[in-house]
Design a protein around this motif. Sequence first.
Motif: not given
Length: 73
Positions: A11, A6-9, A16
């Motif tokens: 983290v 998830d590139s928007k998280s 990840q």
Amino acid sequence: MILKIDSKSGVPIYLQIMNGIKDSVVFGALMPGDRLPSVRELAIQLRVNPNTVAKAYRELKHEGIIDPQWGGG
């Protein structure tokens, strides 16, 4: 092994990847002796930079989670 990124998280991607591999070990999807995808294979699958996957693998090796056998998977 299926990893989701998830590139928007917020983290970092390498974390990840590390967490996904650790989860796979905990839940039995990865067993001792199982072959991980190569850095290149996983980078293509996840559509990320190979250096990101290499960093995750290095950190997992440092933590003793994986023991890479270079050239053999």
